[in-house]
Each structure stands twice: as structure tokens, then as C-alpha cells.
Design an enzyme around this catalytic site. Structure first.
Site, PDB file in Angstrom:
ATOM      1  CB  CYS A  93       7.597  38.271  59.765  1.00  0.00           C
ATOM      2  SG  CYS A  93       8.926  38.898  59.682  1.00  0.00           S
ATOM      3  NE  ARG A 123      13.472  41.082  51.244  1.00  0.00           N
ATOM      4  CZ  ARG A 123      13.767  40.223  51.877  1.00  0.00           C
ATOM      5  NH1 ARG A 123      14.630  39.776  52.374  1.00  0.00           N
ATOM      6  NH2 ARG A 123      12.869  39.233  53.012  1.00  0.00           N
ATOM      7  CD  GLU A 125      17.359  41.922  45.962  1.00  0.00           C
ATOM      8  OE1 GLU A 125      18.451  41.947  46.221  1.00  0.00           O
ATOM      9  OE2 GLU A 125      16.511  41.167  47.026  1.00  0.00           O
ATOM     10  NE  ARG A 134      21.269  38.225  45.322  1.00  0.00           N
ATOM     11  CZ  ARG A 134      21.018  38.362  46.654  1.00  0.00           C
ATOM     12  NH1 ARG A 134      19.772  39.688  46.757  1.00  0.00           N
ATOM     13  NH2 ARG A 134      21.824  37.366  47.393  1.00  0.00           N
ATOM     14  CD  GLU A 142       8.348  35.260  57.764  1.00  0.00           C
ATOM     15  OE1 GLU A 142       8.647  34.146  58.232  1.00  0.00           O
ATOM     16  OE2 GLU A 142       8.533  36.552  56.026  1.00  0.00           O
ATOM     17  CG  ASP A 203      21.141  32.108  57.112  1.00  0.00           C
ATOM     18  OD1 ASP A 203      20.209  32.060  57.584  1.00  0.00           O
ATOM     19  OD2 ASP A 203      22.142  33.129  56.542  1.00  0.00           O
ATOM     20  CD  GLU A 220      19.171  32.419  53.450  1.00  0.00           C
ATOM     21  OE1 GLU A 220      18.086  31.231  54.238  1.00  0.00           O
ATOM     22  OE2 GLU A 220      19.177  33.554  52.920  1.00  0.00           O
ATOM     23  CG  ASN A 223      15.422  32.232  57.934  1.00  0.00           C
ATOM     24  OD1 ASN A 223      15.172  32.375  58.834  1.00  0.00           O
ATOM     25  ND2 ASN A 223      15.703  33.517  57.240  1.00  0.00           N
ATOM     26  CB  CYS A 248      10.069  33.947  61.784  1.00  0.00           C
ATOM     27  SG  CYS A 248      10.806  35.824  61.340  1.00  0.00           S
ATOM     28  NE  ARG A 255      18.345  33.153  46.849  1.00  0.00           N
ATOM     29  CZ  ARG A 255      19.055  33.928  48.020  1.00  0.00           C
ATOM     30  NH1 ARG A 255      19.519  33.013  49.324  1.00  0.00           N
ATOM     31  NH2 ARG A 255      19.179  35.182  47.505  1.00  0.00           N
TER      32      ARG A 255
END
Length: 289
Positions: A93, A123, A125, A134, A142, A203, A220, A223, A248, A255
Site C-alpha cells: 500500500c 520482511r 523475519e 512465516r 493488496e 483479522d 491470522e 485482514n 486496505c 496464509r
């Protein structure tokens, strides 16, 4: 993954009128300063360094050392790189808002409904990564919506209804909804309560049987957020007359996939009929000796 993507696009995104865009995966520091990511998540960003030069003579010593050592001489490499001024996409976003910076949206174009699926999110992690739930690089769709407060309230309800349809009727998941600390506060390193009940994040969580019982082992997987004026003000995005809000919704394909496989398994005969419309069987895998 592609089946999950098709479900998301055909059952959620397109029925609600969202139009696709394609965006870069490099994000400037200026953009992240406006969104708060650079303050809140500096230790989770992958930074990008440009070469100081692309002339071969400037890289001659680096190449010579590489030929001799057969490994990268990190000190020599760093001599040939500029300091970073941008990073790899953390969430899609920010660049969407940056592309609209300073623009005035016509009233008859509201609400603005767009989505991106072209850019992976990265990311760092570190020790937090495990399995496919993950990872350092993952794939999201998005969804971004910009309009009046009333329009966004309606969009949120429609999104919730479409996700409910997917999770109940297509994936047949055991899932629940939870009101949580909004992602835009988490990612800016802020913990607080919104002053408006409409603002915030909902979520969607799925139970992962392999991790334990239902008392705590929920992941999760989805969202829906409304962020109010936070980003439209930060990027000076206006309408002709209306006061704009934005929101958003990030669809994490890994996931969705891990929740589905955790509950339904890898045997296709156990998959729901509605899902098998999108993926009747798994492709044959190569054999490794």
C-alpha cells in the site's frame, strides 16, 4: 498458490469492482517516512544499495578477488556500493499511496477501488520464520479503497461478506474474526486506541491443527482495515468536495494455503468440491534420487 490467487480475484476482488494496477517493488525512504514504516520497522526491512558505477574497471579488484577466493569479499563489495535510499516492498500500500500523492480525485471516481498482485512482500523475519506460514518473502493481493467514511463502511461490510463466502463455502475452513491493534499502528511502532470505532483492523484467523488445540493455535490469514485520514493526509490526496478516508485489505496467499492444507491435508479426495473447481488435482512432481 495460483488456485488461491484465482479464488481471491474471482470471488472477492473482481465482484466488488476493484481494478488491477502494477507497481514497483522498490520503496523510497521518503514514502516510508510518511507511512511510519521506517520508524516502526527498520529492523525488518530489506535495504537496496545501488552500485557506485557499472564500469568494469571499477569492479576489477572485486572480480579478481572473487576469482582467487571463490567467495565474495564483502569489504571490497561494500566499497562499490552507494548507501541505501530505498528498500524492497514491505507492504504494497505505501507505493500505491505514493503514486496518488498530490492528486485530486473527481467525485464521480469515488470510491477509488484498486488492487495489486504483482509485487512480493519482503520482511526480515530472522528467527521468526518457519514453514510456509512465516517466510522472508511472501505473496499478497493488496486491496486499497479510498472514498468517504460512509463508502468505506459499506466496502468493509462487502469485503467481510465475500471473505466469509470464501472461507465457508469454498475452502470450508474453521475460522473466526477478531478486532486487533491496527497494522498501521503496529508497523509504525505505536500502540494505541483509535478515536473512531469505524477505524481499525479486523483479522480473520484459522485454526492450525498441527500446532495444537483450539485454545491458542490460530493463525491470522486475512485482514480488513480502515485507516481514516492517516495516509490520504500524509500524501496530500484530496477529493473535489468530499473528506477522504482510506483502507486496505491484504490477502496473504501463503496464509490461505497453509490454513487450507492444515485443515484439509494434501490428499485431493478430501478437498471440498467448491475448491476442486479451481484445483482438481495436484500436478505431478519430479522424482529426485
Amino acid at each position: 498458490m495460483r488456485a488461491m490467487e484465482r479464488i481471491a480475484v474471482e470471488e472477492v476482488v473482481k465482484p466488488l469492482g476493484f481494478k488491477e494496477i502494477v507497481q514497483p517493488m522498490h520503496v523510497s525512504f521518503e514514502t516510508w517516512i510518511k507511512t511510519g514504516h521506517l520508524e516502526g520497522m527498520p529492523g525488518e526491512i530489506y535495504y537496496i544499495c545501488e552500485p557506485k558505477s557499472r564500469e568494469s574497471e571499477e569492479w576489477e579488484k572485486f572480480v579478481d578477488l572473487l576469482k582467487i577466493k571463490r567467495k565474495v569479499d564483502e569489504e571490497e563489495l561494500m566499497k562499490n556500493l552507494k548507501p541505501p535510499k530505498e528498500g524492497v516492498c514491505y507492504a504494497q500500500c505505501p507505493n500505491i499511496y505514493a503514486s496518488l500523492a498530490g492528486k485530486t480525485i473527481a467525485e464521480d471516481s469515488l470510491p477509488l477501488l484498486i488492487f495489486d498482485r504483482s509485487t512480493p512482500s519482503d520482511r526480515y523475519e530472522a528467527g521468526g520464520k518457519h514453514g510456509i506460514e512465516r517466510v522472508d518473502e511472501f505473496h499478497r493481493i493488496e486491496i486499497v479503497y479510498i472514498g468517504t467514511k460512509e463508502q468505506l463502511a459499506e466496502i468493509r461490510e462487502k469485503l467481510i461478506e465475500r471473505y466469509r463466502h470464501v472461507f465457508d463455502n469454498i475452502l470450508d475452513l474453521e475460522w473466526r474474526m477478531a478486532k486487533v491493534t491496527p497494522f498501521y499502528l503496529q508497523q509504525a511502532g505505536i500502540v494505541g486506541k483509535e478515536e473512531d470505532e469505524l477505524k481499525g483492523t479486523i483479522d480473520f484467523e484459522a485454526w492450525l491443527p498441527y500446532r495444537g488445540d483450539r485454545s491458542k493455535e490460530w493463525l491470522e490469514i486475512q485482514n480488513v482495515s480502515i485507516v481514516g485520514e492517516k495516509y490520504v493526509k500524509a500524501f496530500n490526496i484530496k477529493a473535489q468536495r468530499s473528506q477522504l478516508w482510506s483502507g486496505c485489505s491484504g490477502i496473504g496467499l501463503e496464509r490461505w494455503m497453509v490454513a487450507f492444507l492444515a485443515q484439509k491435508g494434501l490428499e485431493t479426495e478430501n478437498w471440498p468440491k467448491a475448491f476442486k473447481k479451481y484445483l482438481p488435482e495436484l500436478p505431478e512432481m519430479p522424482k529426485f534420487l
